[in-house]
Design an enzyme around this catalytic site. Structure first.
Site, short mmCIF file in Angstrom:
data_model
loop_
_atom_site.label_atom_id
_atom_site.label_comp_id
_atom_site.label_asym_id
_atom_site.label_seq_id
_atom_site.Cartn_x
_atom_site.Cartn_y
_atom_site.Cartn_z
N TYR A 1 -2.94 -5.07 -7.24
CA TYR A 1 -4.21 -4.43 -7.54
C TYR A 1 -4.01 -3.26 -8.51
O TYR A 1 -4.76 -3.12 -9.49
CB TYR A 1 -4.86 -3.94 -6.25
CG TYR A 1 -6.20 -3.28 -6.44
CD1 TYR A 1 -7.33 -4.02 -6.80
CD2 TYR A 1 -6.35 -1.90 -6.23
CE1 TYR A 1 -8.56 -3.40 -6.95
CE2 TYR A 1 -7.58 -1.29 -6.38
CZ TYR A 1 -8.68 -2.04 -6.74
OH TYR A 1 -9.91 -1.43 -6.90
N ALA A 2 -2.99 -2.45 -8.24
CA ALA A 2 -2.72 -1.30 -9.12
C ALA A 2 -2.39 -1.76 -10.54
O ALA A 2 -2.84 -1.15 -11.51
CB ALA A 2 -1.57 -0.46 -8.55
N ALA A 3 -1.63 -2.83 -10.65
CA ALA A 3 -1.28 -3.34 -11.98
C ALA A 3 -2.55 -3.71 -12.76
O ALA A 3 -2.67 -3.41 -13.96
CB ALA A 3 -0.37 -4.55 -11.85
N SER A 4 -3.50 -4.35 -12.08
CA SER A 4 -4.73 -4.76 -12.75
C SER A 4 -5.56 -3.55 -13.16
O SER A 4 -6.19 -3.54 -14.23
CB SER A 4 -5.55 -5.68 -11.85
OG SER A 4 -6.11 -4.99 -10.75
N LYS A 5 -5.56 -2.53 -12.34
CA LYS A 5 -6.36 -1.34 -12.64
C LYS A 5 -5.66 -0.42 -13.65
O LYS A 5 -6.32 0.25 -14.45
CB LYS A 5 -6.70 -0.58 -11.35
CG LYS A 5 -7.67 -1.35 -10.45
CD LYS A 5 -8.99 -1.65 -11.16
CE LYS A 5 -10.01 -2.30 -10.25
NZ LYS A 5 -11.30 -2.54 -10.91
N SER B 1 -10.05 2.51 -10.94
CA SER B 1 -9.78 2.95 -9.58
C SER B 1 -8.75 4.07 -9.62
O SER B 1 -8.03 4.23 -10.61
CB SER B 1 -9.22 1.77 -8.76
OG SER B 1 -8.70 2.17 -7.52
#
Length: 266
Positions: free
Chosen positions: A162-166, A149
């Site tokens: 979410y950003a950490a996962s992406k 993403s």
């Protein structure tokens, strides 16, 4: 080569995770039209069956294998790979599309929510990919495309989980790519921004509630930040995935292909 020709992926067996979502289902349709044999997987059996039926309008029934699976479960991963290989043999391509959004500002984040997002978006994807990658190494060939993403390239307000996962997925893509290319296996990522899917619509709803505005106002507020002024369509992401899976992308290694409408340039 004609990238999107009906024989561009002829003889290839490609597994698509998250196939019941907006991007996943469009990816299945694009790849089916390019001649691939497909194993599609997702957790929603009803949606998975419907997608399988829809794909019969594009390709032969014998080219599609649909397997419901929860990728957070090791036994489901093992069964998925075993069944897929039993049907079509060696998995030469993998499109990791499965993913979820969510989260809040850091001061309000719940640890269990963070764990869930990391489990789906990173850990489960990693485990499945590792199992298939080990088989690709033996065959000295393969292509893997991870759907990351724009949130895997830069942080935004209230998006830490979410950003950490992406970011994890983007970093893993780059590191794995350096290792994998030694075995003639390419690993890349696509990084879309707002895509016209349920995930984006839920994001607009959340923004509308937070800022006390209508859904359309919240959507337009987001579109105003995009130079192209529009959402990306799922088929556009699917086309990028398809391109990276073909031999036309032979020397594209470890890239994070942005699909941002000009919103992120670097």
């Amino acid at each position: 080569m004609a990238i999107f020709a009906q024989d561009a992926l002829q003889g290839r067996h490609i597994l698509i995770t998250g196939a019941t979502g907006g991007i996943g289902s469009e990816t299945a349709k694009v790849l089916a039209d390019m001649g691939a044999k497909l194993t599609i997987t997702g957790r929603n059996e009803e949606k998975l069956h419907q997608l399988k039926v829809d794909l019969y309008d594009i390709t032969e029934e014998t080219n599609i294998c649909a397997i419901a699976a929860d990728l957070s479960k090791t036994e489901d991963i093992d069964k998925l790979i075993e069944t897929a290989e039993g049907k079509f043999g060696f998995i030469s391509g993998l499109a990791n599309v499965a993913g979820i959004s969510g989260g809040s500002t850091v001061d309000q984040l719940d640890l269990e929510d963070i764990k869930k997002i990391m489990e789906v978006n990173y850990f489960s994807t990693f485990q499945l990919t590792q199992a298939i990658y080990q088989k690709m190494i033996k065959q000295e060939q393969g292509s893997i495309v991870n759907v990351s993403s724009l949130s895997g390239l830069r942080g935004t307000y209230g998006n830490s989980a979410y950003a950490a996962s992406k970011f994890a997925m983007t970093g893993w893509t780059q590191s794995m790519a350096v290792e994998a290319i030694q075995h003639n296996i390419r690993v890349n990522a696509v990084c879309p921004g707002y895509v016209n899917t349920e995930m984006a619509r839920n994001g607009f709803k959340k923004k509308a509630e937070k800022k006390n505005m209508s859904f359309e106002e919240a959507k337009q507020d987001s579109l105003d930040t995009i130079p192209s002024g529009r959402l990306t369509e799922p088929t556009e992401v699917a086309n990028a995935i398809a391109f990276l899976l073909t031999d036309a992308a032979k020397n594209i290694v470890g890239e994070s292909m942005k699909i941002s409408g000009g919103n992120v340039m670097r």
